[in-house]
Scaffold this active site. Structure first.
Site, mmCIF file in Angstrom:
data_model
loop_
_atom_site.group_PDB
_atom_site.id
_atom_site.type_symbol
_atom_site.label_atom_id
_atom_site.label_comp_id
_atom_site.label_asym_id
_atom_site.label_seq_id
_atom_site.Cartn_x
_atom_site.Cartn_y
_atom_site.Cartn_z
ATOM 1 N N TRP A 105 -12.218 -2.042 3.808
ATOM 2 C CA TRP A 105 -12.042 -3.070 2.987
ATOM 3 C C TRP A 105 -13.124 -3.993 2.161
ATOM 4 O O TRP A 105 -12.947 -4.342 0.933
ATOM 5 C CB TRP A 105 -11.070 -4.115 3.689
ATOM 6 C CG TRP A 105 -9.640 -3.426 4.028
ATOM 7 C CD1 TRP A 105 -9.359 -3.044 5.203
ATOM 8 C CD2 TRP A 105 -8.707 -2.820 3.043
ATOM 9 N NE1 TRP A 105 -8.215 -2.160 4.905
ATOM 10 C CE2 TRP A 105 -7.912 -2.306 3.649
ATOM 11 C CE3 TRP A 105 -8.920 -2.958 1.542
ATOM 12 C CZ2 TRP A 105 -6.799 -1.723 3.161
ATOM 13 C CZ3 TRP A 105 -7.907 -2.204 0.793
ATOM 14 C CH2 TRP A 105 -6.799 -1.730 1.551
ATOM 15 N N ASP A 176 -12.307 -12.511 4.084
ATOM 16 C CA ASP A 176 -10.956 -11.863 3.963
ATOM 17 C C ASP A 176 -10.372 -11.895 5.322
ATOM 18 O O ASP A 176 -10.872 -10.947 6.260
ATOM 19 C CB ASP A 176 -11.253 -10.461 3.459
ATOM 20 C CG ASP A 176 -10.085 -9.390 3.446
ATOM 21 O OD1 ASP A 176 -8.765 -9.896 3.939
ATOM 22 O OD2 ASP A 176 -10.121 -8.314 2.725
ATOM 23 N N LYS A 200 0.435 -8.218 7.163
ATOM 24 C CA LYS A 200 0.056 -7.902 8.648
ATOM 25 C C LYS A 200 0.369 -8.783 9.879
ATOM 26 O O LYS A 200 0.876 -8.635 10.483
ATOM 27 C CB LYS A 200 -1.627 -7.690 8.613
ATOM 28 C CG LYS A 200 -1.932 -6.282 8.107
ATOM 29 C CD LYS A 200 -2.576 -6.291 6.584
ATOM 30 C CE LYS A 200 -2.947 -4.964 6.064
ATOM 31 N NZ LYS A 200 -4.016 -4.756 5.267
HETATM 32 C C1 PLP Z 1 -4.698 -4.790 4.139
HETATM 33 C C2 PLP Z 1 -5.862 -5.179 3.619
HETATM 34 C C3 PLP Z 1 -6.227 -5.365 2.313
HETATM 35 C C4 PLP Z 1 -5.260 -4.801 1.264
HETATM 36 O O1 PLP Z 1 -4.220 -5.821 1.151
HETATM 37 P P1 PLP Z 1 -3.148 -5.492 0.055
HETATM 38 O O2 PLP Z 1 -2.249 -6.633 0.210
HETATM 39 O O3 PLP Z 1 -2.546 -4.192 0.394
HETATM 40 O O4 PLP Z 1 -3.744 -5.534 -1.264
HETATM 41 C C5 PLP Z 1 -7.611 -6.122 2.091
HETATM 42 N N1 PLP Z 1 -8.373 -6.428 3.034
HETATM 43 C C6 PLP Z 1 -8.154 -6.189 4.267
HETATM 44 C C7 PLP Z 1 -8.949 -6.737 5.341
HETATM 45 C C8 PLP Z 1 -6.926 -5.504 4.858
HETATM 46 O O5 PLP Z 1 -6.530 -5.457 5.848
#
Ligand code: PLP
Length: 364
Positions: A105, A176, A200
């Site tokens: 990511w 993030d 998540k």
């Molecule tokens: C899932 C995830 C993303 C991407 O998320 P989307 O909502 O599908 O764009 C970005 N960063 C991390 C750490 C993730 O786990």
């Protein structure tokens, strides 16, 4: 094991939701708060919806002790949209932005940011047997970057920062937290900006949380459209256009659920127990393997392999037959992955461990 209704769910995202939240959604789906309509069918500008939205923000502010000088935004576009929105909003022309590249990511964030800003990768994860997160002393931080971005939890690689990086106060720290937000207490004051896709550890997909310090407003590129401009979005209370109303509502119930369960300290306690249970099993005999150094293993996403990799397919097939959901590793990495977010109860993790023991006994 047979699951007549709901199964243990280890999906990485969209992921499990707390059962009491689903129950409440079910109960009030047809007639939400005596409106005679579902929450999906009322105006986002109606009094009843705005009241819910304000309560949702208050609950989140309570949970994370978010200070007044931070704005809370509930946006769309997922974590991935933030990869673009952050450089558009925070980096002026000619500025550089620093990124720590720790895995899947973080690398995505880097490649998108490059379309908008001069990106410097200040540290990475060495390809060794045991992956270790780089410590701040080894980061080659630029002179005065617009911000420093890091990925607090690598959802696919299974790494997690169990600390907030120490960087100079003058550098806005951007994190993030898509997969580990609300998994425990977090000192928001250490950050310029925190973001997380909801699907998540918060609620359904469709909503993205952004917590941004107000003094970072006013730095957006001239070409940043209003609909992506944090300051504009904050002024409109995240209602510049129609928000993802159902995702807001479901997330608001999750915030209340966390508060009722004892808040983020309690989420952390549970999470510590769950990860301990699972990693202990992985490490017990050498039949299963995980390639992350113990100090930096994710408490949210536990990727693992079977030493004899041809057994992985059998493991996944039999797991699915036994009603254990979402264990297949990310397509970019393969193997097995169990995501054990807030909504995954300890009993579910125990079921998985029991299955692992049994599988090893039969095939090991
Ligand atoms: C899932 C995830 C993303 C991407 O998320 P989307 O909502 O599908 O764009 C970005 N960063 C991390 C750490 C993730 O786990």
């Amino acid at each position: 094991m047979a699951f007549a209704t709901r199964s243990p769910n280890f999906s990485a995202g969209p992921a499990a939701l707390p059962e009491p939240v689903l129950g409440q959604i079910k109960d009030e789906l047809l007639n939400w708060r005596n409106t005679g309509a579902s929450v999906m069918e009322v105006s986002h500008r109606s009094e009843v919806f705005i009241e819910m939205a304000r309560q949702m923000e208050r609950d989140l502010r309570d949970l994370l002790s978010i200070p007044e000088n931070y704005k809370v935004l509930f946006l769309q576009g997922g974590g991935a949209m933030q990869f673009a929105q952050i450089p558009m909003n925070l980096a002026g022309p000619g500025q550089v932005a620093d990124y720590v590249d720790t895995g899947h990511w973080a690398s995505k964030a880097v490649s998108v940011a490059k379309q908008f800003v001069d990106v410097r990768v200040v540290a990475g994860v060495a390809a060794t047997d045991q992956k270790v997160l780089p410590r701040e002393k080894d980061w080659r931080i630029s002179k005065s970057p617009a911000y420093l971005h890091y990925t607090a939890n690598e959802t696919i690689d299974g790494l997690e920062f169990h600390w907030v990086p120490e960087v100079d106060d003058s550098i806005p720290l951007v994190g993030d937290f898509s997969a580990n937000i609300l998994s425990g207490p977090l000192d928001v004051t250490r950050f310029g900006l925190i973001y997380a896709g909801a699907q998540k550890n918060i609620g359904p997909s469709g909503m993205t949380l952004v917590i941004v310090r107000e003094d970072l407003f006013g730095r957006a590129h001239a070409y940043c459209p209003d609909i992506l401009n944090y300051e504009v979005l904050a002024k409109s209370e995240s209602m510049y256009n129609t928000p993802a109303t159902f995702a807001w509502y479901a997330s608001s119930l999750v915030f209340q659920w966390i508060k009722n369960e004892g808040g983020l300290e309690e989420m952390r306690r549970r999470s510590l127990r769950k990860q301990e249970l699972l990693y202990r099993q992985i490490d017990s005999t050498g039949f299963y393997t995980n390639d992350v150094a113990a100090s930096d293993r994710s408490y949210m996403n536990v990727p693992f392999r079977i030493l004899e990799q041809r057994l992985e397919e059998v493991f996944l097939t039999v797991a699915a037959e036994n009603g254990l959901l979402g264990l297949k590793g990310h397509r970019a990495k393969g193997g097995i992955r169990a995501s054990i977010y807030n909504a995954v109860p300890e009993e579910a993790v125990q079921e998985l461990v029991d299955y692992m023991v049994d599988f090893e006994r039969r095939y090991g």
